[in-house]
Design a protein around this motif. Structure first.
Motif, short mmCIF file in Angstrom:
data_model
loop_
_atom_site.label_atom_id
_atom_site.label_comp_id
_atom_site.label_asym_id
_atom_site.label_seq_id
_atom_site.Cartn_x
_atom_site.Cartn_y
_atom_site.Cartn_z
N LEU A 1 57.89 57.64 20.01
CA LEU A 1 57.71 56.88 21.24
C LEU A 1 57.71 55.38 20.94
N THR A 2 58.13 54.61 21.91
CA THR A 2 58.17 53.16 21.74
C THR A 2 56.75 52.60 21.65
N ARG A 3 56.67 51.34 21.26
CA ARG A 3 55.37 50.72 21.01
C ARG A 3 54.44 50.80 22.21
N THR A 4 54.95 50.52 23.42
CA THR A 4 54.10 50.54 24.60
C THR A 4 53.55 51.92 24.87
N LEU A 5 54.37 52.96 24.70
CA LEU A 5 53.96 54.32 25.02
C LEU A 5 53.25 55.01 23.86
N LYS A 6 53.28 54.41 22.68
CA LYS A 6 52.72 55.04 21.48
C LYS A 6 51.26 55.47 21.63
N PRO A 7 50.41 54.71 22.35
CA PRO A 7 49.01 55.17 22.48
C PRO A 7 48.87 56.55 23.12
N LEU A 8 49.89 56.98 23.86
CA LEU A 8 49.83 58.29 24.53
C LEU A 8 50.36 59.42 23.66
N ASP A 9 50.86 59.10 22.48
CA ASP A 9 51.50 60.10 21.63
C ASP A 9 50.61 61.31 21.35
#
Length: 450
Positions: A78-86
């Motif tokens: 996932l991209t940097r912005t979405l990474k916290p949701l991984d």
């Protein structure tokens, strides 16, 4: 907060009452009559109600960092912005291709930020006025509350982490009511959000009697817990419930104490209050802690079935908030008009990630909070996270940044559409929750594939 209707047949809430507090407890299965559980199972209706929350992200996003790749299952990178949701991808749908046409000028000229906030949950064109003759439309959270709130203590809960305004002129001649409210009771009446976590806590866990509320405030000032007044009742309750429910109750009390402690100890130093905002005592000084405090109160409200519908305006569109905790001292709105400046774009990526990290912490806590046998709060939730501006540099209102999270729908997907009204998503959500709304706002029908 809006009061609700009479309770449902299958009880979800139990209360403990002490001096200056009334505590709605989480769902404890051992307190529900066995015949009620059997009836619910036979009818096909789950014991956990559907909960919905709508969280607003201001000023658009850096879209390259939001891109979730091809349609289908979310990619492993996932991209940097979405990474916290991984780690929570099983609950997450990234939705591309939705739009809010009525956030465009459509002949009314500038004012995209006011229109964006106003249109997000209404799908309606805001009448351009700075006076009292505001006109918009009913917001979807109130439509959802029509179907979901029966049996909860409050019809809906409106929160904001920005200053509340319902009058005066703001963006390009639009009333401030449009820019600072996402929940609307009807076309002329916004539902002003609560901005002070301390007041929300008192509303949720204090009694309605003014004397009891005063006692609660006095106790908070003395750093005392509302649970101190409930020891005897808690002891009696523990003798009636199962060991699993006792563990769940202790977890709930622990989270309640944590929120209470934060609100007792964290407050703004007057010198730290931003110049463009007047904030009441009780709001954490650190913006990250402020967001966490609001999210924790949302969790407690869902956990105790105090409400099933919540709106949270993290910041109004056009917000000029700076982020000193990220080393960013320019205002968010100013940065959003980056004109390709690499430094500004990097700052905006950090801000987008900051907001998604807060949302991810909330979703993770929901996923770890029991809600009956073999269920968590996340399993019954539909959470919309997004905004009505995609590209803040150009004020675009198509291909909006939208996440639909929670276990009430299938997750781990990137759903791609082409110029579908955002309101179609809302119609699909209500269908998933067992309700029907053939049309809402500018919808053309329920979004397929949700």
């Amino acid at each position: 907060m809006n009061p609700s209707q009479p309770a449902r047949k299958l009880p979800r809430r139990t209360f403990l009452r002490g001096m200056g507090s009334v505590i709605a407890l989480p769902f404890l299965e051992s307190l529900v009559p066995l015949q009620s559980l059997k009836a619910a199972a036979q009818s096909g209706h789950p014991t956990a109600p559907t909960r919905m929350a709508f969280i607003y992200h201001p000023n658009g996003v850096i879209q390259d960092n939001w891109n979730a790749g091809a349609a289908g299952r979310l990619t492993n990178d996932l991209t940097r912005t979405l990474k916290p949701l991984d780690p929570l991808r099983r609950y997450v749908n990234v939705i591309s291709g939705l739009e809010h046409k009525r956030a465009n000028g459509n002949g009314d000229g500038p004012g995209d930020h006011a229109r964006a906030t106003a249109t997000f949950l209404t799908g309606a064109q805001a009448k351009k006025t700075g006076g009292k003759d505001i006109q918009l439309g009913r917001s979807f959270d109130q439509v959802a509350a029509d179907h979901l709130s029966n049996g909860s203590r409050f019809r809906s809960l409106e929160l904001s982490a920005t200053n509340a305004r319902s009058s005066g002129t703001c963006d390009s001649g639009y009333s401030c009511a449009y820019q600072y409210n996402i929940a609307w009771q009807n076309e002329r009446s916004p539902l002003p959000p609560q901005v002070n976590p301390r007041d929300v806590f008192k509303q949720l866990f204090g009694a309605s009697d003014p004397k009891e509320l005063a006692l609660m405030e006095h106790r908070m000032l003395r750093q005392k817990s509302i649970l101190d007044t409930l020891r005897n009742d808690t002891a009696r309750l523990n003798r009636k419930i199962s060991s699993e429910d006792r563990d769940q109750l202790e977890e709930y009390y622990t989270s309640l104490r944590a929120v209470e402690h934060r609100l007792q100890t964290k407050a703004f130093d007057p010198n730290d209050i931003p110049k463009d905002i007047q904030l009441p005592i009780g709001i954490p000084a650190n913006y990250s802690e402020y967001l966490d405090a609001m999210y924790d109160l949302m969790l407690l409200a869902f956990q105790t079935d105090s409400t099933r519908v919540i709106t949270f305006l993290q910041a109004h569109d056009g917000s000029g908030r700076s982020f000193p905790e990220l080393g960013i001292h320019s205002g968010h709105h100013q940065l959003s008009h980056h004109r390709g400046d690499v430094g500004k774009i990097e700052d905006l990526k950090a801000i987008d990630e900051f907001y998604l990290q807060a949302f991810a912490r909330f979703l993770e806590k929901l996923s770890k909070t029991p809600d009956g046998a073999n269920r968590t709060l996340a399993d019954s939730c539909m959470l919309v996270y997004g905004g009505a501006i995609s590209d803040g540099n150009r004020h675009k209102h198509n291909n909006l940044p939208v996440i639909l999270a929670g276990g009430a729908v299938e997750g781990n997907r990137h759903l791609i559409y082409k110029d579908e009204p955002m309101c179609n998503l809302y119609c699909a959500m209500l269908e998933k929750a067992g309700g029907t709304v053939p049309r809402f706002g500018d919808s053309s029908g329920a979004l397929v594939g949700i």
